[in-house]
Write a protein that holds these residues in place. Structure first.
Motif, PDB file in Angstrom:
ATOM      1  N   LEU A   1     -19.968  27.572   9.671  1.00  0.00           N
ATOM      2  CA  LEU A   1     -18.698  27.009   9.219  1.00  0.00           C
ATOM      3  C   LEU A   1     -17.816  27.888   8.583  1.00  0.00           C
TER       4      LEU A   1
ATOM      5  N   LEU B   1     -16.683  13.443  12.671  1.00  0.00           N
ATOM      6  CA  LEU B   1     -18.099  14.035  13.099  1.00  0.00           C
ATOM      7  C   LEU B   1     -18.997  12.940  13.129  1.00  0.00           C
TER       8      LEU B   1
ATOM      9  N   LEU C   1     -12.734  23.260  13.908  1.00  0.00           N
ATOM     10  CA  LEU C   1     -13.708  22.298  14.014  1.00  0.00           C
ATOM     11  C   LEU C   1     -12.953  20.878  14.179  1.00  0.00           C
TER      12      LEU C   1
ATOM     13  N   VAL D   1     -22.742  19.854  12.074  1.00  0.00           N
ATOM     14  CA  VAL D   1     -21.572  20.676  12.641  1.00  0.00           C
ATOM     15  C   VAL D   1     -22.502  21.413  13.538  1.00  0.00           C
ATOM     16  N   GLU D   2     -21.539  21.709  14.659  1.00  0.00           N
ATOM     17  CA  GLU D   2     -22.104  22.600  15.664  1.00  0.00           C
ATOM     18  C   GLU D   2     -21.691  24.115  15.201  1.00  0.00           C
TER      19      GLU D   2
ATOM     20  N   GLY E   1     -17.842  26.992  14.120  1.00  0.00           N
ATOM     21  CA  GLY E   1     -16.631  26.245  14.004  1.00  0.00           C
ATOM     22  C   GLY E   1     -15.654  26.613  12.756  1.00  0.00           C
TER      23      GLY E   1
ATOM     24  N   LEU F   1     -13.092  25.355   9.701  1.00  0.00           N
ATOM     25  CA  LEU F   1     -11.991  24.605   9.176  1.00  0.00           C
ATOM     26  C   LEU F   1     -11.011  24.877   8.255  1.00  0.00           C
TER      27      LEU F   1
END
Length: 549
Positions: A132, A28, A4, A98-99, A102, A104
């Motif tokens: 995420l 973001l 991300l 958030v797409e 991803g 983190l």
């Protein structure tokens, strides 16, 4: 899956609270502003709290009065739970912007500030992995030693105090103390903030030791009064009643009042003396002396008139405290007026909406209560208490789906919210959703072993499952823990009747009726009395079970 953002070093030393949160937001928010400005705007407080560097990109919509106050006027320190509210708000924001897909990655997670540790925990709990995936590692590069001077540390401590970053205030405040001269003005400012943070974190003995150090290091009357007040509050505000020493608290607060009375500056004297009188009022309340507490708060309000427009937050607190005392005495109209006046001073402070909403609820003014609960829920980050109170209101108005949704959201926000498990378990059991209710009972009993309400629900579930022995054990434990719990007596009566003991059922129902004389209880006792052949008594109960027209 793609990262991300580049791997984030979560060590708290270089950047302090919300190191991880600020890095995520900085990456973001610019794109999110273009895609969904409304989603970003809805979380202005959370974003500006975690990432002050984005303040120019995210305008403040909800601003409490303390934003424009001087350090001396800003008297409220956010409770430790505020950071949980911020973390939940950020998690909800990230879930929207958030797409999916991803990853983190955070290193030095073991050295993260508690705000980031809490945020990562909330994100992992509330953001599905398909949106995420979060990976945390304990290793990472060691940052350079902290060589910041007193001025820079003070700026960080002040921000931490405003935002409720209590762990950071305690840690950085101790560094500031080590880098200033004991007894001097800069040292005193660090000492006051640090001791206050330690007390709020439950590190009572450390706070007490620091207040003692202040008394040994200073001859300033205002400092000595403040240290006496701070010491008194360690006892008066101790979260465990068994840990309070109200006699000792009274001794210290009396000393604070005596010193403040002698301060030469009229404005300083009026403020500090009023502050101390309010502290003594808390001791009086804890000792069951509401009338004496009310007189003290009214004296403090009289002193506040001498301050003109200064110290509005102080007046707000005094008005709300008087409202609380008036409500306790049944003077509800005056209490509502005081809460209204307090809210008018700071319309974006949520706590007093809750208190006023509870008053409306007790009066049966459900529309007004609902408005206050919903206002409390929207003026700041997600607040579990507001949704819990709204659930209580919805239960009272037979909106069971709404109550269930609110209780579920409370538990999502705060998995340690015991009362939400208690109420949701009872509601689910009443709806026949026994397995879900049993899950809530299990979680709740982990949080509070032996909790009588949960044991009573467990007894109901065991009764429904046909496990009479287990049900009887649960009811017996509930009644032993809380003899005044009518539902436990009533439900044990049902069990005893079903097990062929109508006499025992009558005994239990009689006890339940003594506690809460509800029509259903009379109807059930009538049934048991008929089974015993006690027809006239049964007919009398049947008469009582029919609502009068």
């Amino acid at each position: 899956m793609p990262l991300l953002v580049p791997m984030i070093d979560g060590h708290r030393r270089p950047h302090g609270p919300y190191t991880v949160g600020a890095a995520l937001l900085t990456y973001l928010i610019p794109a999110a502003m273009e895609r969904s400005h409304a989603s970003v705007a809805a979380h202005d407080i959370e974003i500006r709290t975690a990432a002050p560097g984005l303040a120019d990109r995210v305008p403040a919509r909800r601003v409490t009065i303390d934003a424009g106050l001087s350090d001396d006027e800003r008297i409220l320190v956010p409770a430790p739970r505020r950071t949980l509210r911020v973390a939940n708000g950020l998690a909800e924001l990230f879930r929207r912007i958030v797409e999916p897909g991803g990853v983190l990655v955070v290193c030095n997670a073991d050295e993260a500030d508690p705000t980031d540790a809490e945020l990562l925990d909330v994100m992992m709990r509330r953001i599905p992995p398909h949106i995420l995936t979060i990976e945390v590692y304990s290793d990472g590069p060691e940052p350079p030693p902290d060589e910041r001077g007193p001025a820079e540390l003070w700026s960080l401590v002040e921000r931490g105090t405003r935002e409720g970053f209590l762990h950071a205030v305690a840690e950085l405040g101790e560094r500031g103390l080590a880098r200033t001269t004991p007894g001097g003005r800069p040292w005193w400012r660090f000492a006051q903030r640090t001791a206050t943070a330690l007390g709020a974190l439950g590190r009572t003995e450390e706070a007490r030791a620091l207040w003692d150090h202040v008394r040994r290091a200073s001859l300033d009357p205002a400092v000595l009064a403040a240290s006496a007040y701070g010491t008194a509050m360690l006892d008066a505000r101790h979260p465990d009643p068994a840990g309070r020493d109200l006699g000792r608290a009274r001794g210290w607060i009396n000393q604070a009042i005596a010193i403040s009375t002698l301060l030469p500056d009229p404005a300083e004297r009026a403020f500090k003396l009023g502050f101390d009188l309010n502290g003594l009022a808390l001791v009086e309340v804890r000792q069951g002396r509401a009338q004496e507490a009310l007189a003290l708060v009214e004296s403090a309000l009289d002193l506040a008139k001498e301050l003109g427009e200064a110290h509005p937050q102080h007046r707000m607190v005094l008005l709300a405290n008087r409202g609380q005392l008036l409500a306790r005495m049944g003077r509800v109209k005056e209490a509502l007026d005081d809460y209204g006046a307090a809210i008018a001073i700071d319309p974006f402070f949520p706590d007093y909406y809750l208190d006023r909403g509870n008053l409306w609820f007790d009066l049966g003014r459900h529309a007004e209560a609902l408005a206050d609960y919903e206002r409390a829920a929207t003026v700041g980050p997600p607040m579990p208490e507001a949704y819990y109170n709204r659930a209580e209101l919805r239960l009272a108005t037979d909106d069971l789906p709404g109550a269930l949704a609110d209780l579920s959201y409370v538990i999502e926000l705060d998995p340690g919210y015991l009362d939400a498990y208690v109420n949701r378990a009872g509601l689910l059991a009443g709806l026949g959703r026994d397995e879900e209710a049993r899950s809530d009972v299990t979680f709740g009993l982990v949080l509070s072993p032996g909790h009588p309400h949960l044991l009573a629900v467990l007894g109901q579930l065991e009764t429904a499952a046909g496990r009479a022995e287990e049900a009887r054990e649960a009811f017996d434990l509930a009644i032993a823990a809380a003899p005044g719990l009518a539902s436990a007596w009533a439900n044990r009566a049902v069990l005893r009747y079903e097990c062929g003991d109508p006499g025992g059922a009558v005994d239990d129902l009689t006890r339940a009726i003594d506690l809460e004389p509800e029509p259903d209880l009379y109807a059930n006792r009538a049934l048991a009395l008929r089974a015993l052949g006690r027809v006239k008594e049964a007919e009398a109960d049947e008469e009582r079970s029919t609502p009068s027209r």
